[in-house]
Write a protein that holds these residues in place. Structure first.
Motif, short mmCIF file in Angstrom:
data_model
loop_
_atom_site.label_atom_id
_atom_site.label_comp_id
_atom_site.label_asym_id
_atom_site.label_seq_id
_atom_site.Cartn_x
_atom_site.Cartn_y
_atom_site.Cartn_z
N VAL A 1 31.10 -4.99 -27.56
CA VAL A 1 31.68 -4.33 -28.71
C VAL A 1 30.78 -3.97 -29.81
N ARG A 2 30.92 -3.12 -30.25
CA ARG A 2 29.92 -2.34 -31.42
C ARG A 2 30.68 -2.69 -32.86
N CYS B 1 30.67 4.19 -25.25
CA CYS B 1 31.42 3.65 -25.97
C CYS B 1 32.82 4.37 -26.24
N GLY B 2 33.98 4.07 -27.15
CA GLY B 2 35.06 4.69 -27.17
C GLY B 2 36.17 4.49 -26.38
N LEU B 3 35.91 3.20 -25.66
CA LEU B 3 36.88 2.81 -24.63
C LEU B 3 38.09 1.87 -24.95
N GLY B 4 38.31 1.92 -26.27
CA GLY B 4 39.18 1.06 -26.91
C GLY B 4 38.59 0.30 -28.11
N SER B 5 39.53 -0.54 -28.69
CA SER B 5 39.04 -1.23 -29.87
C SER B 5 39.91 -2.49 -30.11
N VAL C 1 35.05 -0.64 -28.14
CA VAL C 1 34.58 -1.26 -26.98
C VAL C 1 33.60 -0.59 -26.13
N CYS C 2 32.58 -0.94 -25.55
CA CYS C 2 31.64 -0.29 -24.70
C CYS C 2 31.35 -0.87 -23.60
N LEU C 3 30.56 0.03 -22.72
CA LEU C 3 29.99 -0.43 -21.32
C LEU C 3 28.54 -0.22 -21.38
#
Length: 707
Positions: free
Chosen positions: A294-295, A308-312, A322-324
């Motif tokens: 996570v960032r 990023c931007g894959l959820g929170s 959330v990031c990969l």
């Protein structure tokens, strides 16, 4: 500050590139049986040498006997986010974040803390939503750690390791590797996934959120589950991971696939520039793929190629993305060391007024005996060093000479390596159990590892200023001052005869960008730090000492730590984003006590509103301008602390705890407010001058900003 439960605090009146990498070499005990746990690890600066210091030149401390669940040869992880796992009679919950983890008598629990905000508190306590039981009593032994990962062996009474648990800082994934064939009892039950998820994973739904169970290396967990979904049959070496689905997940299947690839280690790199520093965390995985991470709010000025931007997730520190990523990097504004105040532009009347006040303050401090403990003693040394700089810059040669002689004499006393063999105070010892340098006499639990960077930062600051143009003095105090620096900020593990090394970067949580103050962290909410400004001051002092002693690598490291800490201090203590949904319902503009499991406008020592802000401001020096990047937020914080919208309607408004520190903070609002603050400062009651400052320093700070 960090204190032991029930302990009260009585304040007086108050670029270059480096990397933090994995170091292997210590075999765990009880002996682990999996390849993943065959080595113990520690944090170190790659391509950097350990400081040339020897803690054993100090007398040995008779410190507290603290139980430890730790592999032999590992440095005791004081001042870490996971310290509570290691120290004390029973393990405390810890917060890799965004998840929390707790060890139980026969396994472990994890959960996604349910964040609630009310009044002056943002709370997210450990939430044991998923239980994993190994069927017999176990003890969790930390067998390895690095900058962002922790390895824990779950050891049975006959010293058999039943499983190997891995926690990753900044990741919602928790992994377990079985050692031997094991039946793991789960609660609640898991069932085969449906919908878009792969058919070899299982899920359970808790409070409307799916928690996904996934196997590594082709393991189909649905075939390993019992019919009722409450038992998972694992063969020797099988690895499974858990992932709670993020809010608004846009690629849950991708996250689940990444969760199969267990994070095995981490490395942290930094690069310093004139205007900013860059920090990056690289997560190594077993298969070489991306990690689920996570960032954080302090990382939003990204310097990486993460997806990023894959959820929170909602956390007590704010909403995180959330990031990969294999590497997560970010930039922080650079901070230049600035010990003195430029009084050269003051008018004649102001110089005369300031000179009179310097004379008066010097007479007062020179008539006193400075405190003997490392906190108040260090503050007094730094205070009088600042007064010396003012006297010097105002041409008060006789006063400056007296102050210089007095402060230097005390600093030399503190810097005697064998001092504690001769006296019980104003000296330092080495604790062979916690592998740390301890000042005598102790204060605020410093004998338990508490607050060392706060305390030692004052000594480093004084030594850095006094020795800036005095190489002989630098050489005289270096044997002990270098030890103080190494104790809190060594670039690499410091070898010590007769046991584990002094650890590198003892107090700095690089992923979170800030330090931790509690040594053993005997708390259910994780570790904590109160005075973020004293942490910034510590690295300011470190930078000044590195310059004075000619240690260029340490100077670069100090600039990195200084920038990192200052940025996170604003992101979580003084200037956090009030538009973040997590803060909805928060009736506080500062959170003066930050933990992994909560944030609150509170202090260890006072219920006064002014204390909650003042402890995030002191000590005010030239570096404190980082606190003024958003003047409007400075005003909001002052209005809350003082309880009035009109800061200047009545001088009595500032007759509060830390009144002098808050007046100097007000000087960051601009020249007009600095002039108003100066008028109040002249008549501020003497008992409102903090013991780490003087009226002369307050006047000089405000005069140089009011002009």
């Amino acid at each position: 500050m960090t204190r032991r439960p029930g302990e009260s605090r009585a304040l007086g009146a108050a670029g270059a590139l480096c990397a933090v990498a994995l170091v292997a070499g210590c075999s765990a005990s009880p002996a682990p049986t999996t390849a993943a746990a065959e080595t113990a690890t520690g944090v170190a600066m790659a391509d950097a040498s350990a400081p040339d210091v020897d803690p054993t030149v100090l007398p040995e401390a008779d410190g507290p006997d603290v139980p430890m669940r730790l592999a032999p040869g590992l440095s005791p992880p004081t001042n870490r986010w996971f310290s509570g796992l290691v120290f004390g009679d029973v393990p405390q919950p810890v917060f890799p974040l965004p998840i929390s983890v707790g060890l139980t008598a026969s396994g472990f629990t994890y959960g996604l803390p349910q964040v609630r905000t009310d009044g002056s508190l943002i709370a997210g306590a450990h939430t044991p939503q998923v239980q994993a039981d190994l069927g017999e009593p176990v003890t969790g032994v930390v067998v390895g750690y690095d900058a962002a990962t922790v390895a824990v062996d779950l050891v049975a009474g006959d010293d058999t390791v039943l499983g190997h648990l891995r926690l990753t800082r900044g990741s919602p994934v928790l992994s377990l590797t079985a050692t031997g064939d094991r039946d793991l009892t789960l609660g609640p039950a898991f069932t085969a996934a449906t919908g878009d998820l792969p058919d070899d994973v299982a899920v359970t739904t808790i409070d409307g959120r799916d928690h996904v169970l996934v196997g590594a290396d082709g393991l189909d967990v649905t075939t390993a589950l019992s019919q009722d979904g409450t038992t998972l049959a694992l063969a020797d070496g099988d690895t499974v991971s858990w992932l709670p689905a993020p809010d608004d997940a846009t690629a849950l299947g991708d996250l689940v696939d990444a969760a199969r690839d267990t994070v095995t280690s981490s490395e942290v790199a930094h690069e310093t520039g004139d205007d900013s520093v860059t920090t990056s965390v690289t997560y190594a995985t077993a298969g070489g793929g991306d990690a689920v991470v996570v960032r954080w709010p302090h990382q939003r000025d990204a310097a990486d190629s993460a997806t990023c931007g894959l959820g929170s997730y909602a956390t007590v520190l704010g909403t995180v993305d959330v990031c990969l990523a294999s590497t997560l990097g970010w930039r922080s504004p650079g901070q230049a060391p600035a010990p003195d105040l430029d009084v050269s532009g003051l008018g004649e009347d102001e110089r005369d007024e300031l000179a009179d006040q310097v004379r008066a303050d010097a007479a007062e401090v020179l008539a006193e005996v400075r405190p003997a403990d490392t906190y108040f003693g260090g503050k007094a040394l730094a205070r009088d060093t600042n007064l010396w700089m003012l006297a010097r810059d105002l041409g008060l040669d006789a006063v400056a000479a007296d102050l210089h002689d007095s402060v230097t004499a005390d600093l030399l006393t503190w810097a005697e390596p064998e001092g504690c063999a001769e006296r019980a105070e104003r000296c330092f010892t080495f604790d062979p159990q916690l592998r740390t340098v301890v000042g005598q006499a102790a204060s605020f639990g410093s004998d338990e590892g508490n607050d060392h960077h706060f305390h030692y930062g004052y000594f480093l600051y004084a030594a850095g200023v006094l020795a800036a143009d005095d190489p002989d003095l630098a050489a005289q105090v270096a044997p002990v001052l270098d030890l103080l620096a190494a104790d809190v900020a060594a670039a690499a593990d410091v070898p010590v005869d007769g046991g584990a090394p002094l650890p590198a970067l003892r107090v700095m949580d690089v992923v979170m960008g800030h330090s931790w103050a509690s040594g053993t962290s005997p708390f259910a909410d994780g570790n904590n730090q109160e005075s973020s400004s004293e942490a910034v001051s510590a690295w300011h002092g470190l930078a000044l000492w590195a310059d004075a002693s000619g240690n260029d690598p340490l100077a670069d490291q100090a600039l990195w730590m200084l920038a990192l800490e200052a940025s996170s201090a604003r992101a979580y203590w003084t200037d956090f984003d009030t538009a973040d949904p997590v803060t909805e319902g928060l009736d506080a503009s500062v959170t003066s006590l930050v933990w992994d499991g909560k944030r609150e406008r509170a202090t260890w020592f006072s219920a006064e509103q002014s204390a909650a802000l003042g402890i995030l401001v002191l000590p005010v020096t030239g570096i404190s301008t980082y606190l003024g990047d958003d003047p409007e937020r400075v005003r909001v914080n002052l209005v809350e602390a003082l309880g009035t919208d009109d800061l200047w309607q009545d001088g009595a408004t500032w007759d509060v705890m830390f009144g002098d520190q808050l007046l100097m903070y007000a000087g960051l609002l601009g020249a007009e407010d600095a002039a108003s603050a100066l008028d109040v400062a002249r008549d501020l009651p003497a008992e409102r001058i903090d013991d780490g400052s003087t009226r002369a320093w307050m006047l000089a700070w405000l005069m140089t900003r009011a002009g």
